[in-house]
Design a protein around this motif. Structure first.
Motif, mmCIF file in Angstrom:
data_model
loop_
_atom_site.group_PDB
_atom_site.id
_atom_site.type_symbol
_atom_site.label_atom_id
_atom_site.label_comp_id
_atom_site.label_asym_id
_atom_site.label_seq_id
_atom_site.Cartn_x
_atom_site.Cartn_y
_atom_site.Cartn_z
ATOM 1 N N VAL A 578 -7.072 6.526 19.568
ATOM 2 C CA VAL A 578 -6.586 6.431 18.170
ATOM 3 C C VAL A 578 -5.682 7.624 17.882
ATOM 4 N N VAL A 579 -4.568 7.330 17.174
ATOM 5 C CA VAL A 579 -3.648 8.378 16.726
ATOM 6 C C VAL A 579 -3.666 8.394 15.199
ATOM 7 N N ILE A 580 -3.888 9.573 14.608
ATOM 8 C CA ILE A 580 -3.814 9.752 13.143
ATOM 9 C C ILE A 580 -2.494 10.461 12.866
ATOM 10 N N LEU A 581 -1.534 9.736 12.266
ATOM 11 C CA LEU A 581 -0.145 10.196 12.200
ATOM 12 C C LEU A 581 0.318 10.336 10.748
ATOM 13 N N ASP A 582 0.721 11.547 10.367
ATOM 14 C CA ASP A 582 1.284 11.782 9.021
ATOM 15 C C ASP A 582 2.714 11.236 8.975
ATOM 16 N N LYS A 632 -3.651 10.238 1.287
ATOM 17 C CA LYS A 632 -4.015 11.632 1.011
ATOM 18 C C LYS A 632 -4.108 11.849 -0.503
ATOM 19 N N PRO A 633 -5.009 12.743 -0.878
ATOM 20 C CA PRO A 633 -6.042 13.418 -0.062
ATOM 21 C C PRO A 633 -7.253 12.509 0.106
ATOM 22 N N TYR A 634 -7.795 12.463 1.294
ATOM 23 C CA TYR A 634 -8.940 11.603 1.596
ATOM 24 C C TYR A 634 -10.095 12.485 2.080
ATOM 25 N N MET A 639 -11.948 9.038 6.452
ATOM 26 C CA MET A 639 -11.223 9.051 7.714
ATOM 27 C C MET A 639 -12.086 8.487 8.845
ATOM 28 N N LEU A 640 -13.340 8.892 8.884
ATOM 29 C CA LEU A 640 -14.236 8.388 9.920
ATOM 30 C C LEU A 640 -14.411 6.880 9.800
ATOM 31 N N LYS A 641 -14.491 6.395 8.557
ATOM 32 C CA LYS A 641 -14.630 4.958 8.325
ATOM 33 C C LYS A 641 -13.414 4.201 8.850
#
Length: 650
Positions: A578-582, A632-634, A639-641
């Motif tokens: 998984v990639v978390i990308l801004d 954002k903001p989270y 995020m884990l969910k």
């Protein structure tokens, strides 16, 4: 006018001709009289010549036998001269009485010539000669007496005729003077009349022109008798009417132009205001983005400390306070995004009482303290399905309008209540749908409005404020917001008594808020031992989130730019699930980086992250290949969910 001039000139000619004829007649009479006088004088000269000739003969008779006697030829010449004078006198025309006397003289002249011949030729004794001489003298004396008598009679007649001639001459002079004076007077009168006839219409026309020039375009020339001037007056009236119509059209054009100018100025002011608002919105969005990153760091740190405390069996209530403050700050960030038009409508079950309380707290710090804010809430109020930020914006707009209606202070009341459909005012005679409704009332005791203003209060760009003060969009926006939520809004106002706005929103079934809260607080299953790539240009956030994820058992690679993320993925792509990308990063943005990553591995799971969480933007990224989206903001739990959901879908 032409006929009047012809008649005047003809009358002047006739009268002048009559005067000239009368003067000519009198002059002819006087001339004849003078001719008679001349003839009489000539006749009198003939008579005088006759007397002189007779006297010469008498002298010859007396001097015949003296030393002074002339010869016979001289005497004969005198007698012939006498005879010629008598013949000339006889040839003239005389009156009957003079004619008789003249005939008598001629007879005497005959006798006188006979006596003279006897006297000249006599050779008798002296007595006989003296007798003949005496007879000749007597006859000559008689001729002189008759001749002088005729002269005296003629002189009397001559004197009488001379007097008459002088009288007639004087009369002719007077008549000539009167004729000339009358003719001149008549000429002056006729000329003055013609000049007046010519100049009066011109003067009237000039006067009418001056009236028109003074601005009275409705003036018309009336009561015209002269046919020719009547035509001129008709043309003038036509010109005046045309000028009046043209001026009216010009005034209408000027009014329309002025209206367009005012409208253009108003639109320019609105455009300028809109540009200012757009600039403020852009600034607010940028601030919200940076603010959201800071909140994200605070929230992540609080969540990380909370997890560590739970693991160690210690509680820190301060972390809850930090988390609540971060949550409120996140709401503020979302409101800023809404103000900047960067966020779409996000409907969710909302506690209207709590929302109004939050807005009330904001209003107390922003509205003048001369305005007293009072609120009344109905307990156990059902939830409504709305976008909280937009309802907050609506309440703020209504409150600001109330503030403007109370420049010297007043009372602002905000109330909530549950009502039935029958209590909801119909719109265009269409009643509200049956069921429960929530009524939100915002009222003031300010200046109020008249019915005409109330009828247009929700029209776009309609404002009762001055140019540059209001845009006329606030209430129009409120109307659209309420309408989009399936609600209704009404305005009741009385001039001088105040205004009340009532918003009616459909109520949700009971338990909607409770279910939502339970969903948010449900425990999440963490998938550990997965490898993640965390990409964001905020180094502090990358560090905090990396620590938090590692605490949860994830293997985390980090990158602070899109270019770095591509490099890391090229090196560890097979390991990364998984990639978390801004999205909003300098250089290679998140969208371009997403496309690069999908090119390297079409099956990679990418969760996009941004403060701009509009549904349209999320859908667009999903179509490009993104697997999830975080606004954002989270919180760490959110995020884990999302990571678990993406991994489970894989």
């Amino acid at each position: 006018m032409r006929r009047k001039i012809v008649i005047s000139v003809l009358a002047l000619f006739i009268l002048s001709s009559l005067g000239a004829a009368a003067a000519s007649w009198y002059v002819s009479v006087a001339t004849n009289q003078l001719q008679n006088l001349v003839n009489l004088h000539e006749i009198e000269g003939l008579r005088q010549n006759l007397v002189i000739s007779l006297q010469e003969v008498q002298v010859d008779v007396h001097t015949t036998h003296t030393s002074m006697a002339r010869n016979l030829d001289g005497i004969i010449a005198s007698v012939r001269k006498l005879d010629q004078a008598a013949a000339e006198c006889s040839n003239c025309h005389h009156r009957p009485e003079i004619e008789v006397k003249l005939n008598k003289v001629n007879d005497l002249l005959g006798d006188y010539k006979i006596a003279l011949s006897h006297y000249i030729t006599a050779s008798a004794n002296k007595q006989r000669i003296d007798a003949i001489e005496q007879e000749a003298e007597i006859i000559g004396h008689q001729i002189l007496v008759h001749t002088e008598g005729m002269s005296m009679s003629a002189s009397e007649k001559l004197d009488m005729m001379t007097g008459e001639a002088i009288t007639k001459i004087n009369r002719v002079r007077i008549i000539l003077f009167i004729t000339v004076l009358f003719t001149m007077t008549l000429c002056i009168v006729v000329t003055a009349s013609l000049v007046k006839s010519l100049t009066r219409p011109v003067e009237r026309l000039v006067g009418a022109t001056e009236i028109i020039a003074s601005g009275d375009l409705s003036y018309r020339i009336e009561d015209v008798v002269d046919p020719e001037f009547q035509k001129l007056a008709e043309h003038f009236n036509t010109m005046s009417t045309t000028l009046q119509e043209s001026y009216a059209q010009l005034e209408d054009s000027n009014a329309e132009l002025q209206s367009q100018i005012n409208e253009r100025e108003e639109l320019q002011a609105q455009l300028l205001h809109g540009q200012k608002m757009e600039a403020i919105g852009t600034l607010a969005s940028a601030i919200s983005h940076e603010f959201g990153n800071s909140i994200q760091i605070i929230q992540s740190c609080a969540d990380l400390l909370g997890m560590k405390g739970n693991l160690q069996g210690t509680e820190h209530p301060e972390l809850g306070m930090i988390s609540d403050a971060a949550h409120r700050a996140a709401d503020l960030s979302r409101r800023l995004l809404t103000f900047g038009s960067k966020s779409e409508t996000q409907l969710e079950p909302t506690d209207l009482n709590g929302l109004v309380q939050r807005v009330e707290a904001i209003l107390r710090t922003t509205i003048s303290r001369t305005i007293d804010i009072q609120s009344t809430f109905q307990d156990q109020l059902p939830a409504v399905n709305v976008d909280p930020s937009q309802i907050e914006l609506s309440i703020v707009n209504l409150a600001l309008n109330a503030k403007d209606a109370m420049p010297d202070g007043g009372l602002l009341r905000i109330e909530t209540a549950q009502v039935d459909a029958t209590d909801v005012l119909p719109v265009r005679s269409v009643p509200a749908l049956p069921g429960a409704w929530i009524r939100l009332s915002v009222s003031d005791n300010g200046e109020g409005m008249d019915p005409a203003t109330v009828a247009r209060i929700f029209d776009p760009f309609f404002t009762t404020k001055g140019l540059g003060v209001g845009t006329g969009l606030g209430l129009a926006v409120v109307y659209d917001i309420v309408k989009n939520f399936g609600g209704r809004i009404h305005c009741q106002s009385t001039l001088g008594s105040g205004t009340t706005f009532q918003i009616f929103l459909p109520a949700l079934p009971e338990g909607s808020l409770k279910i939502e809260k339970e969903q948010k607080s449900s425990k999440l299953e963490v998938r550990s031992n997965e490898t993640l790539l965390l990409v964001d240009d905020e180094a502090d956030m990358v560090e905090v989130m990396g620590v938090a994820l590692r605490e949860q058992g994830y293997i985390v690679h980090t990158a602070n730019s899109g270019e770095k993320a591509v490099e890391v993925f090229e090196e560890h792509g097979r390991e990364i699930q998984v990639v978390i990308l801004d999205i909003g990063m300098p250089g290679m943005g998140g969208q371009v980086c997403l496309e690069k990553l999908l090119t390297l591995d079409p099956k990679v799971k990418v969760i996009m992250s941004s403060a701009y969480g509009s549904q349209g933007r999320q859908n667009a990224l999903m179509q490009l290949g993104a697997s999830g989206f975080l606004v954002k903001p989270y919180r760490l739990a959110d995020m884990l969910k999302e990571i678990n959901a993406v991994s489970a879908a894989g």
